[in-house]
Write a protein that holds these residues in place. Structure first.
Motif, mmCIF file in Angstrom:
data_model
loop_
_atom_site.group_PDB
_atom_site.id
_atom_site.type_symbol
_atom_site.label_atom_id
_atom_site.label_comp_id
_atom_site.label_asym_id
_atom_site.label_seq_id
_atom_site.Cartn_x
_atom_site.Cartn_y
_atom_site.Cartn_z
ATOM 1 N N GLN A 229 0.835 -1.200 0.000
ATOM 2 C CA GLN A 229 0.000 0.000 0.000
ATOM 3 C C GLN A 229 0.872 1.254 0.000
ATOM 4 O O GLN A 229 0.615 2.190 -0.755
ATOM 5 N N ALA A 230 1.909 1.268 0.817
ATOM 6 C CA ALA A 230 2.819 2.416 0.860
ATOM 7 C C ALA A 230 3.522 2.586 -0.483
ATOM 8 O O ALA A 230 3.697 3.712 -0.963
ATOM 9 N N ARG A 231 3.905 1.484 -1.104
ATOM 10 C CA ARG A 231 4.546 1.541 -2.425
ATOM 11 C C ARG A 231 3.590 2.129 -3.458
ATOM 12 O O ARG A 231 3.974 2.998 -4.248
ATOM 13 N N ALA A 232 2.341 1.696 -3.442
ATOM 14 C CA ALA A 232 1.352 2.216 -4.392
ATOM 15 C C ALA A 232 1.110 3.710 -4.174
ATOM 16 O O ALA A 232 1.005 4.476 -5.146
ATOM 17 N N ILE A 233 1.037 4.127 -2.921
ATOM 18 C CA ILE A 233 0.845 5.545 -2.620
ATOM 19 C C ILE A 233 2.056 6.342 -3.084
ATOM 20 O O ILE A 233 1.920 7.417 -3.686
ATOM 21 N N GLY A 234 3.256 5.819 -2.833
ATOM 22 C CA GLY A 234 4.481 6.484 -3.280
ATOM 23 C C GLY A 234 4.519 6.627 -4.791
ATOM 24 O O GLY A 234 4.925 7.671 -5.319
ATOM 25 N N GLU A 235 4.085 5.601 -5.512
ATOM 26 C CA GLU A 235 4.050 5.665 -6.969
ATOM 27 C C GLU A 235 3.050 6.713 -7.443
ATOM 28 O O GLU A 235 3.328 7.469 -8.377
ATOM 29 N N ALA A 236 1.890 6.769 -6.808
ATOM 30 C CA ALA A 236 0.883 7.769 -7.180
ATOM 31 C C ALA A 236 1.388 9.185 -6.896
ATOM 32 O O ALA A 236 1.190 10.101 -7.703
ATOM 33 N N LEU A 237 2.047 9.361 -5.753
ATOM 34 C CA LEU A 237 2.608 10.675 -5.429
ATOM 35 C C LEU A 237 3.695 11.065 -6.428
ATOM 36 O O LEU A 237 3.773 12.230 -6.841
ATOM 37 N N ALA A 238 4.525 10.117 -6.831
ATOM 38 C CA ALA A 238 5.581 10.394 -7.806
ATOM 39 C C ALA A 238 4.986 10.801 -9.149
ATOM 40 O O ALA A 238 5.478 11.737 -9.791
ATOM 41 N N ARG A 239 3.922 10.126 -9.577
ATOM 42 C CA ARG A 239 3.260 10.494 -10.848
ATOM 43 C C ARG A 239 2.701 11.908 -10.768
ATOM 44 O O ARG A 239 2.876 12.714 -11.694
ATOM 45 N N ALA A 240 2.028 12.226 -9.664
ATOM 46 C CA ALA A 240 1.457 13.570 -9.502
ATOM 47 C C ALA A 240 2.562 14.618 -9.464
ATOM 48 O O ALA A 240 2.437 15.686 -10.077
ATOM 49 N N TYR A 241 3.645 14.324 -8.765
ATOM 50 C CA TYR A 241 4.769 15.254 -8.689
ATOM 51 C C TYR A 241 5.391 15.445 -10.069
ATOM 52 O O TYR A 241 5.717 16.572 -10.467
ATOM 53 N N SER A 242 5.543 14.354 -10.819
ATOM 54 C CA SER A 242 6.082 14.429 -12.182
ATOM 55 C C SER A 242 5.235 15.343 -13.057
ATOM 56 O O SER A 242 5.765 16.165 -13.806
ATOM 57 N N GLU A 243 3.934 15.187 -12.970
ATOM 58 C CA GLU A 243 3.031 16.039 -13.749
ATOM 59 C C GLU A 243 3.161 17.500 -13.337
ATOM 60 O O GLU A 243 3.158 18.394 -14.176
ATOM 61 N N ALA A 244 3.299 17.735 -12.041
ATOM 62 C CA ALA A 244 3.379 19.107 -11.536
ATOM 63 C C ALA A 244 4.656 19.814 -11.977
ATOM 64 O O ALA A 244 4.626 21.008 -12.288
ATOM 65 N N ILE A 245 5.772 19.090 -12.008
ATOM 66 C CA ILE A 245 7.030 19.736 -12.374
ATOM 67 C C ILE A 245 7.374 19.577 -13.851
ATOM 68 O O ILE A 245 8.314 20.196 -14.330
#
Length: 89
Positions: free
Chosen positions: A33-49
């Motif tokens: 679950q933590a890995r999936a959340i980390g992946e989702a956060l990384a995708r959102a961060y990638s889109e933002a920057i």
């Protein structure tokens, strides 16, 4: 997320979690679950920057070890159904 831990540290963590009533299965679920959340956060961060960031880069560079631990603690609370687990973190 736990690649930086030595085998002895991993065993100590497993032992401490078991002392708090966390089963190995719950720990594995929480890690996933933590890995999936980390992946989702990384995708959102990638889109933002506007550039790609891997989940490992995000956890290492943005969250850091403490943030990654907090992410796991939140996943453990949800997985075990114990909202007070590691509240002191």
């Amino acid at each position: 997320m736990f690649r930086h831990l030595t085998p002895g540290e991993r065993q100590a963590l497993t032992t401490r979690l078991a002392a708090r009533g966390v089963t190995p299965e719950q720990f594995e679920q929480a890690k996933e679950q933590a890995r999936a959340i980390g992946e989702a956060l990384a995708r959102a961060y990638s889109e933002a920057i506007g550039r790609p960031v891997t989940s490992l880069q995000f956890v290492t560079d943005i969250l850091g070890i403490e943030g990654a631990g907090r992410l796991l603690a939140c996943a453990l609370r949800e997985t075990t159904g114990r909202p007070g687990l590691y509240r002191d973190i």
